[in-house]
Write a protein that holds these residues in place. Structure first.
Motif, PDB file in Angstrom:
ATOM      1  N   LEU A  73       0.826  -1.208   0.000  1.00 25.16           N
ATOM      2  CA  LEU A  73       0.000   0.000   0.000  1.00 25.16           C
ATOM      3  C   LEU A  73       0.860   1.258   0.000  1.00 25.16           C
ATOM      4  CD1 LEU A  73      -2.561  -1.117   2.734  1.00 25.16           C
ATOM      5  CD2 LEU A  73      -2.945  -1.052   0.262  1.00 25.16           C
ATOM      6  N   ASP A  74       0.253   2.363  -0.411  1.00 26.61           N
ATOM      7  CA  ASP A  74       0.901   3.664  -0.370  1.00 26.61           C
ATOM      8  C   ASP A  74       0.998   4.105   1.087  1.00 26.61           C
ATOM      9  OD1 ASP A  74       1.849   6.208  -0.850  1.00 26.61           O
ATOM     10  OD2 ASP A  74      -0.108   7.002  -1.472  1.00 26.61           O
ATOM     11  N   LYS A  75       2.204   4.496   1.521  1.00 33.24           N
ATOM     12  CA  LYS A  75       2.414   4.862   2.919  1.00 33.24           C
ATOM     13  C   LYS A  75       1.540   6.028   3.375  1.00 33.24           C
ATOM     14  CE  LYS A  75       6.947   3.199   4.172  1.00 33.24           C
ATOM     15  NZ  LYS A  75       8.218   3.519   4.786  1.00 33.24           N
ATOM     16  N   ASP A  76       1.081   6.821   2.475  1.00 34.45           N
ATOM     17  CA  ASP A  76       0.249   7.968   2.841  1.00 34.45           C
ATOM     18  C   ASP A  76      -1.230   7.612   2.950  1.00 34.45           C
ATOM     19  OD1 ASP A  76       2.438   9.684   2.930  1.00 34.45           O
ATOM     20  OD2 ASP A  76       2.307  10.117   0.782  1.00 34.45           O
ATOM     21  N   SER A  77      -1.581   6.390   2.633  1.00 37.60           N
ATOM     22  CA  SER A  77      -2.996   6.017   2.635  1.00 37.60           C
ATOM     23  C   SER A  77      -3.492   5.708   4.042  1.00 37.60           C
ATOM     24  CB  SER A  77      -3.244   4.811   1.722  1.00 37.60           C
ATOM     25  OG  SER A  77      -2.734   3.637   2.317  1.00 37.60           O
ATOM     26  N   GLU A  78      -4.775   5.880   4.216  1.00 38.70           N
ATOM     27  CA  GLU A  78      -5.409   5.589   5.505  1.00 38.70           C
ATOM     28  C   GLU A  78      -5.334   4.088   5.805  1.00 38.70           C
ATOM     29  OE1 GLU A  78      -9.850   5.987   7.376  1.00 38.70           O
ATOM     30  OE2 GLU A  78      -9.164   7.616   6.086  1.00 38.70           O
ATOM     31  N   GLU A  79      -5.482   3.266   4.766  1.00 39.62           N
ATOM     32  CA  GLU A  79      -5.422   1.820   4.953  1.00 39.62           C
ATOM     33  C   GLU A  79      -4.036   1.387   5.438  1.00 39.62           C
ATOM     34  OE1 GLU A  79      -6.568  -2.287   2.564  1.00 39.62           O
ATOM     35  OE2 GLU A  79      -6.669  -0.376   1.505  1.00 39.62           O
ATOM     36  N   TRP A  80      -2.960   2.002   4.874  1.00 42.16           N
ATOM     37  CA  TRP A  80      -1.601   1.691   5.313  1.00 42.16           C
ATOM     38  C   TRP A  80      -1.443   2.055   6.787  1.00 42.16           C
ATOM     39  CZ3 TRP A  80       2.509   3.944   7.687  1.00 42.16           C
ATOM     40  CH2 TRP A  80       3.728   3.279   7.618  1.00 42.16           C
ATOM     41  N   GLN A  81      -1.935   3.234   7.168  1.00 40.63           N
ATOM     42  CA  GLN A  81      -1.818   3.680   8.559  1.00 40.63           C
ATOM     43  C   GLN A  81      -2.564   2.749   9.503  1.00 40.63           C
ATOM     44  OE1 GLN A  81      -3.092   7.755   8.510  1.00 40.63           O
ATOM     45  NE2 GLN A  81      -1.189   8.487   7.610  1.00 40.63           N
ATOM     46  N   LYS A  82      -3.746   2.291   9.090  1.00 43.50           N
ATOM     47  CA  LYS A  82      -4.518   1.383   9.929  1.00 43.50           C
ATOM     48  C   LYS A  82      -3.792   0.046  10.093  1.00 43.50           C
ATOM     49  CE  LYS A  82      -8.952  -1.032  10.366  1.00 43.50           C
ATOM     50  NZ  LYS A  82      -8.299  -2.092  11.103  1.00 43.50           N
ATOM     51  N   LEU A  83      -3.302  -0.504   8.991  1.00 42.21           N
ATOM     52  CA  LEU A  83      -2.562  -1.768   9.063  1.00 42.21           C
ATOM     53  C   LEU A  83      -1.290  -1.612   9.894  1.00 42.21           C
ATOM     54  CD1 LEU A  83      -2.795  -3.545   5.602  1.00 42.21           C
ATOM     55  CD2 LEU A  83      -3.349  -4.504   7.828  1.00 42.21           C
ATOM     56  N   ASN A  84      -0.599  -0.510   9.723  1.00 46.42           N
ATOM     57  CA  ASN A  84       0.620  -0.271  10.486  1.00 46.42           C
ATOM     58  C   ASN A  84       0.303  -0.237  11.986  1.00 46.42           C
ATOM     59  OD1 ASN A  84       3.491   0.222  10.255  1.00 46.42           O
ATOM     60  ND2 ASN A  84       3.038   2.231  11.132  1.00 46.42           N
TER      61      ASN A  84
END
Length: 181
Positions: free
Chosen positions: A50-61
């Motif tokens: 995923l793109d690091k700036d995406s909300e989905e990336w932040q949630k998974l992180n």
């Protein structure tokens, strides 16, 4: 131009090791491939696509971080009890489970499963949402071989008693003046 420096990829290797670490800390040699490890690994793989700036990336992180922190807390609880039982020097090795770990006695497998299930149901050594990890089956097997499994359960029940409706276990008893009723 080719880079002949043998250390050129060192940083990339460390980053890759950290991402593939499936326990709780980078470079942990106690890694084993259990179901909970595969879940974490799959989360890491999806996040990395995923793109690091995406909300989905932040949630998974955040979910990956939370899972690792939960694992650290569970391990810390087990280590605390092992140390209280007198295994100060052996606690880390008792908790170390690798792909090469074996059950000491196949006849202990049923007893180890029963004790692990009992720990899960009757104490808060594991969070409520925790799925039992095969890793701790090996640890309980080692405790059976040391004739310390029943005492471990008794201590876990005292230090991390099951509280109705509460997910968080109280921490280890604090030293200091006792409250007078």
């Amino acid at each position: 131009m080719s880079n002949n420096n043998p250390y050129a990829s060192f940083g990339a290797t460390l980053a890759r090791d950290e991402e593939q670490n499936l326990w709780s800390t980078p470079h942990d040699v106690t890694h084993t491939e259990a179901d909970d490890d595969r879940v974490l690994y799959n989360m890491i793989v999806v996040r990395n696509q995923l793109d690091k700036d995406s909300e989905e990336w932040q949630k998974l992180n955040y979910d990956i971080y939370t899972l690792r922190q939960t694992r650290k807390e569970v391990r810390s609880r087990w280590k605390h009890i092992l140390e209280d039982l007198g295994f100060q020097k052996e606690a880390d090795s008792l908790l170390s489970v690798t792909k090469l770990s074996i059950i000491s006695d196949s006849q202990n497998m049923s007893k180890a499963r029963d004790i692990l299930l009992k720990l899960s149901e009757e104490t808060n050594i594991f969070p409520t949402s925790w799925e039992l990890s095969e890793r701790y089956l090996f640890v309980v097997d080692r405790l059976i071989a040391l004739d310390a499994a029943d005492e471990f359960f008794r201590m876990a029940s005292a230090v991390y008693p099951k509280r109705p409706g509460g997910d968080e276990a109280p921490g280890p008893p604090q030293s200091g003046p006792a409250a007078v009723p």
